[in-house]
Design an enzyme around this catalytic site. Structure first.
Site, PDB file in Angstrom:
ATOM      1  N   GLN A  61      -7.493  -0.789 -15.259  1.00 32.38           N
ATOM      2  CA  GLN A  61      -6.883  -1.670 -16.124  1.00 32.38           C
ATOM      3  C   GLN A  61      -5.829  -0.770 -16.909  1.00 32.38           C
ATOM      4  O   GLN A  61      -5.976  -0.918 -18.140  1.00 32.38           O
ATOM      5  CB  GLN A  61      -7.705  -2.640 -16.839  1.00 32.38           C
ATOM      6  CG  GLN A  61      -8.760  -3.388 -15.985  1.00 32.38           C
ATOM      7  CD  GLN A  61      -9.695  -4.332 -17.183  1.00 32.38           C
ATOM      8  OE1 GLN A  61      -9.343  -4.944 -17.891  1.00 32.38           O
ATOM      9  NE2 GLN A  61     -10.910  -4.308 -16.757  1.00 32.38           N
ATOM     10  N   LYS A  94      -1.082  -2.920   2.666  1.00 32.56           N
ATOM     11  CA  LYS A  94      -2.271  -4.138   2.513  1.00 32.56           C
ATOM     12  C   LYS A  94      -1.595  -5.143   1.347  1.00 32.56           C
ATOM     13  O   LYS A  94      -0.807  -4.595   0.424  1.00 32.56           O
ATOM     14  CB  LYS A  94      -3.414  -3.469   2.086  1.00 32.56           C
ATOM     15  CG  LYS A  94      -3.575  -2.883   0.556  1.00 32.56           C
ATOM     16  CD  LYS A  94      -4.846  -2.420   0.356  1.00 32.56           C
ATOM     17  CE  LYS A  94      -4.945  -1.955  -1.210  1.00 32.56           C
ATOM     18  NZ  LYS A  94      -6.317  -1.571  -1.883  1.00 32.56           N
ATOM     19  N   ARG A 143      -3.336  -7.476  -1.717  1.00 30.68           N
ATOM     20  CA  ARG A 143      -4.839  -7.742  -2.588  1.00 30.68           C
ATOM     21  C   ARG A 143      -4.418  -9.315  -2.967  1.00 30.68           C
ATOM     22  O   ARG A 143      -4.091  -9.486  -4.147  1.00 30.68           O
ATOM     23  CB  ARG A 143      -4.742  -6.677  -3.595  1.00 30.68           C
ATOM     24  CG  ARG A 143      -6.499  -6.855  -3.971  1.00 30.68           C
ATOM     25  CD  ARG A 143      -6.769  -6.005  -5.138  1.00 30.68           C
ATOM     26  NE  ARG A 143      -6.758  -4.454  -4.528  1.00 30.68           N
ATOM     27  CZ  ARG A 143      -7.843  -3.990  -4.010  1.00 30.68           C
ATOM     28  NH1 ARG A 143      -8.951  -4.570  -3.761  1.00 30.68           N
ATOM     29  NH2 ARG A 143      -7.941  -2.655  -3.496  1.00 30.68           N
ATOM     30  N   ALA A 154     -15.770  -1.202  -1.085  1.00 29.01           N
ATOM     31  CA  ALA A 154     -15.519  -0.481   0.142  1.00 29.01           C
ATOM     32  C   ALA A 154     -14.734  -1.492   1.146  1.00 29.01           C
ATOM     33  O   ALA A 154     -14.449  -1.334   2.456  1.00 29.01           O
ATOM     34  CB  ALA A 154     -16.735  -0.254   0.908  1.00 29.01           C
TER      35      ALA A 154
END
Length: 317
Positions: A94, A191, A193, A223
């Site tokens: 954060q 990727k 998220r 993981a």
């Protein structure tokens, strides 16, 4: 100089003290039944430089509060300097405002440590190096890279038939550094998220065909990123896959996911004390005790820390 330990990673603290040829300081940490933390220093620290080893890992809030209370106790006992040695710095993810009305909790933790009385902090492999700038006191950032490089070189995992894989765009700099020392190329996983602790592989950038892939990240939490990435590169022609990180959080489904993923080996360090039920047959744990003990000695003697890591890297290759 005196060294004390919190309860989060006492094994590592004992190793560090042993490497420095001194015992851990005497202290008492108690948790009342309602959850309050009580800390007391059982020996004089007046006028001493004191190092406190404590990872703010799971349970993050309890271990962080314990560290703050311990530092406050040292300050009120008239310690000359209080150095918080934090192998794993919780809340490091954060570190910025990605969306409106979000906190920057990594900065808040830095302010709390300073207010509690820490005069210096030492941390390993921060999620983002700019966190050093959140502190108004000296903040030393150390890397486990020398340990990882030395290990993979000893295993013969270097050269043209190896590729270092960054599990996301944010980890490219870390992957490139490892690739340079292993004299190999890098690949990047693109990727997305959709929500915290959930990742999806969109594309792979780089040549992985017929190569041994080494994934590197600062931490492995649930993981999902690593296991999805491993499956993707093996499907697209990689010969075998390895994974390495500094901080093994192994939260939630992490252990089950890693056991069910065709990883040849998972290499981690002991910045976080791993319980026995989270250890696997293909897990290798490297200790950061030598790096941290030498760093502590250098800080106490006002010697260069950067020279320590430059020497370690050169001597390992």
């Amino acid at each position: 100089m005196k060294i004390f330990s919190g309860t989060s990673n006492k094994t590592l603290a004992q190793k560090i003290a042993y490497k420095l040829g001194m015992p851990l300081g005497n202290s008492e940490i108690v948790r009342f039944q309602d959850g309050e933390v009580y800390a007391r220093i059982d020996e004089t620290v007046r006028g001493e430089t004191v190092f406190v080893v404590q990872s703010t890992s799971n349970p993050v809030n309890e271990n962080l509060m314990e560290l703050l209370i311990f530092v406050d106790a040292l300050k009120r006992a008239s310690a000359k300097a209080i150095v918080a040695v934090i192998p794993y710095y919780g809340y490091a993810r954060q570190d910025r405002k990605a969306l409106p009305r979000e906190p920057i909790t990594a900065k808040l933790v830095a302010d709390l440590l300073t207010s509690a009385g820490a005069t210096r902090v030492m941390m390993m492999d921060l999620h983002a190096r700019q966190i050093q700038g959140f502190f108004d006191i000296p903040a030393d950032h150390m890397e486990a890279m020398p340990l990882l490089v030395n290990y993979f070189v000893s295993k013969g995992l270097h050269g043209d038939d190896v590729v270092v894989v960054s599990p996301d765009v944010g980890g490219v700099k870390r992957a490139r550094k490892l690739a340079e020392w292993l004299n190999t190329s890098i690949a990047i996983i693109d990727k997305r998220r959709p929500k915290p602790n959930v990742s999806e592989v969109m594309n792979i950038i780089g040549d992985i065909e017929g190569k041994k892939a080494i994934f590197i990240d600062d931490m492995i939490d649930t993981a999902g990123t690593i296991t999805n990435g491993v499956k993707a590169i093996l499907q697209r022609g990689a010969k075998e896959a390895y994974a390495c990180c500094t901080h093994a959080l192994f939260s939630g489904p992490a252990v089950e996911r890693l056991k069910n993923t065709p990883l040849k080996e998972i290499v981690i360090t002991d910045t976080i004390e791993l319980p026995e039920d989270k250890k696997m047959d293909n897990l290798t744990i490297l200790s950061v005790d030598v790096l941290l003990s030498e760093a502590i000695r250098r800080v106490y003697n006002n010697e260069s820390l950067s020279q320590l890591f430059e020497h370690k890297m050169k001597s390992n290759i």
